[in-house]
Design a protein around this motif. Sequence first.
Motif, mmCIF file in Angstrom:
data_model
loop_
_atom_site.group_PDB
_atom_site.id
_atom_site.type_symbol
_atom_site.label_atom_id
_atom_site.label_comp_id
_atom_site.label_asym_id
_atom_site.label_seq_id
_atom_site.Cartn_x
_atom_site.Cartn_y
_atom_site.Cartn_z
ATOM 1 N N TRP A 2 -1.346 6.620 -6.055
ATOM 2 C CA TRP A 2 -2.189 7.655 -5.484
ATOM 3 C C TRP A 2 -1.583 9.044 -5.708
ATOM 4 O O TRP A 2 -2.281 10.036 -5.648
ATOM 5 C CB TRP A 2 -2.381 7.486 -3.980
ATOM 6 N N ASN A 9 0.814 -1.209 0.000
ATOM 7 C CA ASN A 9 0.000 0.000 0.000
ATOM 8 C C ASN A 9 0.850 1.261 0.000
ATOM 9 O O ASN A 9 0.556 2.221 -0.696
ATOM 10 C CB ASN A 9 -0.901 0.043 1.233
ATOM 11 N N ILE A 21 1.892 10.458 2.994
ATOM 12 C CA ILE A 21 2.217 9.028 3.125
ATOM 13 C C ILE A 21 2.673 8.736 4.551
ATOM 14 O O ILE A 21 2.348 7.701 5.128
ATOM 15 C CB ILE A 21 3.297 8.616 2.097
ATOM 16 N N MET A 54 0.419 10.588 -3.614
ATOM 17 C CA MET A 54 0.362 11.355 -2.369
ATOM 18 C C MET A 54 1.713 11.983 -2.076
ATOM 19 O O MET A 54 2.754 11.462 -2.443
ATOM 20 C CB MET A 54 -0.014 10.432 -1.203
ATOM 21 N N MET A 86 0.776 4.197 -2.678
ATOM 22 C CA MET A 86 0.449 5.581 -2.327
ATOM 23 C C MET A 86 1.361 6.547 -3.063
ATOM 24 O O MET A 86 0.953 7.621 -3.492
ATOM 25 C CB MET A 86 0.592 5.799 -0.822
ATOM 26 N N HIS A 101 -6.601 8.083 -4.602
ATOM 27 C CA HIS A 101 -7.243 6.907 -4.019
ATOM 28 C C HIS A 101 -8.329 6.384 -4.956
ATOM 29 O O HIS A 101 -8.467 5.175 -5.151
ATOM 30 C CB HIS A 101 -7.827 7.275 -2.653
#
Length: 531
Positions: free
Chosen positions: A100, A92, A107, A102, A96, A296
């Motif tokens: 994502w 994950n 994060i 991020m 991210m 997301h």
Amino acid sequence: MVTVILLVSLLRPSKSKAPPTLKERIPFVSNTIQYLTDCGTFLDRVSETFKTTNTNIVKFYLAGTPAYIVAGTANVQRMLRTVDSLDGNFLNLLLMDKFWGMSHSEIDKFAQDHSGRGKTALPGTEGTPPEQRIWHSHDQLYVEFLSKHKYIDALADSFYRLFNERLDRQSKDEWQTVEVFRFLQTAMTESAIISLFGSQIVDLNPDIIEAYYAFDRIANKLAWGFPKFVQPKNVAARERLHDMSKRHIDSAWKNFDWDGPDADSVWEPHFGSRLSRETAKWFRERGFSSYAAAGHTLSTLFGLNGNTVPITTWALITITRDPVLLQAVREEAESTYVVDPATGVRRIDPQKLVSLPLLQSIYIEMMRMHVSFNITRRATQQVVIDGYVIPKGAIVQTCAQIAHFEEDVWGVEGHPASEFWAYRHVKVADVVDEKTGEVVGQKKQFAMKGRPSSFFPFGGGHVMCPGRHFAKQEIMLAIAIIVTKFDIEFVEWTELDGTRRERQAEDDRRYAGFVAISPDGDMRIRWKRRW
Ligand code: HEM
Ligand SMILES: *[C@@H]1O[C@H](CO)[C@@H](O)[C@H](O)[C@H]1NC(C)=O
């Protein structure tokens, strides 16, 4: 010479501290390159090493980090159960950054929470304030809105309606030609996206399906390949989809009435499902940017479509090739139609559908053969697996592509694990008369052939795909609707661009290790609606 070898092997403890290693020509380099670029050959070498060393664990270096591949029930179970020292958030955190998009500080909010996903914080982190238990509360979104019947049923219902509507546009009078994969990539993807994220996301971004597949094709490379700066085109494909997701979230926040009657509805056009709405709120309330929330969404789009569409494609390709099987699946699926007493409309009862023996067996076979996922963990402290010490910081993986093809787990006489067999997970059981205790007939039942520890298309342990309940319904619905609604005939194999080819579709190796494997070609069929 022989004596020396004998002596060495006698002096060695029966299990040395270090497990067998995977040989490599250029130390620290060759294995990494092959791992990243030629998964097939790499896996063959792993299997070979297992065989010659008679172990179920092998060590190599992945970009300088010690990495271990384990197999076999005991090792896999040990790996999945060692929750406190084998961290499963690793994947994950990587996504991210790569998917994502991020920021590092965002994060970090996740990375610094070591309290786990469970209801109670992991040992040593008991004092973590609830608002900092970010993994747990993020997971709760899935527990509430992607696992409870009310919400899965709403998603499945919406998918059923939208997908059915699309198929009703096909002709009832004439045979039409379509390519299975290409057709599903539009029809399933759009129906699933609207069900989860609302109709606005598609209205605002008419090209979203095309943008999604441009991303889908390179997602594996982006996540696992070389650094972002050497793949600018792939980053651009990601950003294009990210922009679309962001446009959707911004518009939904602007136009949705949180005080209106739709605030807790199962679906409305702006955010879509309750999951999508609550997730957007969750990100905002915790101070994440809408850019992160859009990332997301992008990641969820991948979970939503990256697997179900190829698996359904494989199922239809497989069923179409065998007219006898097609007829058997059709008869089974037809038995799930009920007449809705309120509307008088004939429709599939999803509860009946998901318990069909043959269709479930085919579903499991497709997942077994075409989902290639490595469960990956990182050791946060030293652990012992199979008697070997695995150091802190090491990566531990187990590969579906090994487990899903273990002969002693899946093989049946005449039907080796390497081959598809529609009835592998169907058992014929006696029907016993309750009063007399006499056997009055036989019926088919679903019974999975293998152990759960040898089957992990959804990942395993405490980090599992939260969409698995919906996925099963969606895939089985799509297959059942098509086989009951259409007469279908094979025409020819094609390339993905539609040009004719001789070779049948095979697994596209570029997808290995990460998700369901797409076919490297397509099947052209003729179909005509039966009603
Ligand atoms: C055949 C279908 C599917 C397969 C094989 C599959 C497989 C997986 C796997 C292996 C993971 C990673 C678990 C891990 O972190 O170790 C995952 C994660 C995920 N999947 Fe699925 N999936 C499927 C369908 C779906 C569907 C329909 C959804 C719908 C929303 C979905 C949503 C997700 C999400 C949101 C995650 C990330 C979870 C997180 O944040 O931890 N998946 N999936
Ligand atoms: C999965 O494992 C195989 C073999 O161990 C490897 O070649 C591949 O790169 C891995 N993929 C991912 C995404 O971990």
